[in-house]
Design a protein around this motif. Structure first.
Motif, PDB file in Angstrom:
ATOM      1  N   ALA A   1      33.420  47.787  40.695  1.00 13.44           N
ATOM      2  CA  ALA A   1      34.087  47.287  39.493  1.00 13.44           C
ATOM      3  C   ALA A   1      35.271  48.144  39.092  1.00 13.44           C
ATOM      4  O   ALA A   1      36.142  47.690  38.346  1.00 13.44           O
ATOM      5  CB  ALA A   1      33.085  47.215  38.345  1.00 13.44           C
TER       6      ALA A   1
ATOM      7  N   ASN B   1      38.788  50.605  39.450  1.00 12.91           N
ATOM      8  CA  ASN B   1      40.093  50.379  40.076  1.00 12.91           C
ATOM      9  C   ASN B   1      40.388  51.378  41.185  1.00 12.91           C
ATOM     10  O   ASN B   1      41.451  51.345  41.800  1.00 12.91           O
ATOM     11  CB  ASN B   1      41.213  50.395  39.043  1.00 12.91           C
TER      12      ASN B   1
ATOM     13  N   LEU C   1      38.093  46.546  45.323  1.00 11.83           N
ATOM     14  CA  LEU C   1      38.058  47.193  44.022  1.00 11.83           C
ATOM     15  C   LEU C   1      38.355  46.177  42.926  1.00 11.83           C
ATOM     16  O   LEU C   1      38.758  45.047  43.195  1.00 11.83           O
ATOM     17  CB  LEU C   1      39.068  48.337  43.987  1.00 11.83           C
ATOM     18  N   ASN C   2      38.150  46.585  41.679  1.00  8.20           N
ATOM     19  CA  ASN C   2      38.284  45.668  40.536  1.00  8.20           C
ATOM     20  C   ASN C   2      37.451  44.416  40.760  1.00  8.20           C
ATOM     21  O   ASN C   2      37.842  43.311  40.361  1.00  8.20           O
ATOM     22  CB  ASN C   2      39.752  45.295  40.319  1.00  8.20           C
TER      23      ASN C   2
ATOM     24  N   LYS D   1      33.718  43.124  40.135  1.00  5.72           N
ATOM     25  CA  LYS D   1      32.434  43.357  39.490  1.00  5.72           C
ATOM     26  C   LYS D   1      31.430  42.305  39.925  1.00  5.72           C
ATOM     27  O   LYS D   1      31.649  41.096  39.719  1.00  5.72           O
ATOM     28  CB  LYS D   1      32.583  43.322  37.966  1.00  5.72           C
TER      29      LYS D   1
ATOM     30  N   LYS E   1      36.742  39.270  40.780  1.00  2.28           N
ATOM     31  CA  LYS E   1      37.728  40.193  41.331  1.00  2.28           C
ATOM     32  C   LYS E   1      39.087  39.878  40.719  1.00  2.28           C
ATOM     33  O   LYS E   1      39.640  38.812  40.941  1.00  2.28           O
ATOM     34  CB  LYS E   1      37.793  40.082  42.847  1.00  2.28           C
ATOM     35  N   ASN E   2      39.573  40.832  39.915  1.00  2.00           N
ATOM     36  CA  ASN E   2      40.839  40.615  39.210  1.00  2.00           C
ATOM     37  C   ASN E   2      40.825  39.298  38.437  1.00  2.00           C
ATOM     38  O   ASN E   2      41.813  38.567  38.402  1.00  2.00           O
ATOM     39  CB  ASN E   2      42.010  40.656  40.187  1.00  2.00           C
TER      40      ASN E   2
END
Length: 477
Positions: A55, A57, A126-127, A129, A157-158
């Motif tokens: 989750a 960055n 990344l980013n 969750k 994601k984003n």
């Protein structure tokens, strides 16, 4: 929200809804901390495909929240062996084994290079969750054919909703972002939540970026583990610079000397030194200590906080508090696992089979034995909770223990059951225990911080079993 991406092994990009054999699907790892990235390295070594979600960055995001804090154990015990081998194959220069890193150094010099390796980097998201884990086409209730179906991970994601199919899931999300409340009963109250801007859960950078927040203020520190000690020592230095700073320390220990640890007897010198330093700080009179103190209520009083509790069975209130720093440990987030069959211990919220091995009400630092895939199994086949999250609320996790868990779990997923059964954990002798309590290793915990056992005089033999060293940040209160 529309689902516009479904990831499969072949592309990890948009794909048709093709039914794939689970053997062709990746293992999904949740969490890009030390244990999650070690899982990736072990899967690479075994020739297993994977995808990793976090989750944050950047990798090690939780560790960076305490980047200024130095661990207690040297680099030697904070790096996974298989991960080191992977890094070395790309020309990475290992840190000096005997140096003791900070959280920032762990991320910059170990986790980031590992995540950047070509075998791992393409498969980190990344980013992203993870919001739920399930079996494809079935809810938690359905049993027939369940073990043969892929897992489905639901993630954001984003801001975009995606689904990922996996043949196995490794949950290495830790507990650091899910702190315990200040109230002694462990219950979140509306009053505490309303004071969130004046309560810091974790280890603030008192002498750095948070200096203005605490300078000249009346600060209440809650907790008795090493997080609290680190916080108090920095507040003591701040008070030397700004005399108006007031420090109040509340903890539930019946005897303050239990907190001081093994000091010069501790075989991890950096940890022993903390006990010596906090004793000197208390004896200097710079810190007002209230123990055993049980917090019952927090009240807003203008711009200040009033803390109400009982001290030695008498009601006491502490007035005019500007800031509270809570070092009371953390607990696992199980909310996104509602649709998989996971059993946790009713007291510790640890993986069920681990509970009798790690229960701090029963075990001293000399009695926790090594464990691996067998103890981590869940009713949901090929689903594993590892790292500090596997310990639930037990404050006895060790980073090296998490690496051993991963080695065993990945071996089992790859079909190497003999390797999964072996014990390969190697730790230094660090066993110095408190004679006053049966739980002589009430330490702090977080999937990130290093080896430690609370100590006093010797109550158990020096550690000869690799299992006996305990861990890091997440505090006894």
């Amino acid at each position: 929200m529309m689902i516009n991406k479904i990831y499969y092994l072949e592309e990890f990009s948009m794909s048709e809804h093709t039914v794939l054999s689970t053997t062709k699907l990746p293992v999904t790892i949740i969490g890009a901390g030390p244990v999650g990235l070690a899982a990736a390295a072990h899967l690479v070594a075994r020739g297993e495909s994977f995808v990793l979600f976090d989750a944050g960055n950047e990798v090690g995001a939780n560790m960076l929240t305490w980047s200024h804090v130095r661990l207690f154990s040297p680099w030697e015990y904070n790096m996974d062996k298989t991960a080191r081998q992977l890094l070395t194959s790309h020309g990475w220069m290992a840190p000096n084994n005997s140096d003791i890193p900070t959280g920032l150094e762990m991320v910059e010099n170990y986790l980031k290079p590992l995540a950047e390796s070509p075998e791992i980097k393409p498969f980190i998201h990344l980013n992203a969750k993870v919001t739920a884990v399930s079996r494809k086409g079935l809810n938690k209730v359905k049993t027939q054919g369940r073990d043969n179906l892929p897992f489905v991970l639901h993630a954001l994601k984003n801001g975009e909703r995606i689904l990922v199919e996996a043949k196995a899931v490794i949950d290495a999300t830790g507990t650091w972002t899910n702190p315990n409340p200040v109230i002694s009963e462990g219950v979140w109250t509306a009053e505490e939540q309303s004071l969130s801007k004046q309560i810091f859960y974790g280890i603030p950078d008192v002498l750095g970026k948070h200096k203005d927040r605490y300078s000249g203020k009346k600060v209440l520190v809650v907790g008795s583990g090493h997080s609290a000690i680190n916080t108090l020592l920095e507040l003591g230095e701040l008070k030397d610079q700004v005399q108006e700073t007031e420090i109040v320390w509340v903890l539930r220990k019946s005897k303050l000397k239990d907190v001081y640890g093994g000091q010069e007897q501790d075989q991890l010198a950096a940890r022993g030194e903390l006990g010596t330093r906090i004793q000197k700080l208390v004896e200097s009179g710079k810190v007002k200590v209230l123990t055993p103190f049980h917090i019952q209520e927090l009240k807003k009083n203008g711009e200040k906080i009033q803390v109400v509790g009982f001290l030695d069975n008498e009601w006491v209130q502490i007035d005019a508090i500007d800031e509270i720093i809570s070092n009371t440990g953390s607990r696992p987030d199980l909310s996104f696992l509602r649709e998989v069959r996971v059993i946790t211990d009713p007291a510790l919220e640890s993986t069920l089979e681990l509970a009798p091995l790690i229960d701090p009400n029963v075990h001293s630092c000399g009695t926790v034995r090594p464990h691996g895939e067998k103890e981590l199994r869940q009713p949901e086949k090929d689903f594993y909770i590892v790292g500090s999250k596997s310990y639930g609320r037990a404050p006895t996790f060790l980073m090296a223990t998490g690496y051993e868990q991963i080695r065993s779990v990945v071996a089992a997923l790859a079909g190497d059951h003999e390797a999964a059964k072996r014990v390969e954990l190697e730790l230094p002798e660090t066993g110095v225990c408190s004679i006053q309590t049966s739980s002589c290793c009430e330490s702090e915990k977080n999937e990130n911080l290093a080896v430690k056992t609370d100590a006093g005089s010797s109550c158990c033999s020096p550690v000869t079993s690799p299992a006996a060293s305990k861990s890091s940040l997440g505090d006894d209160h």
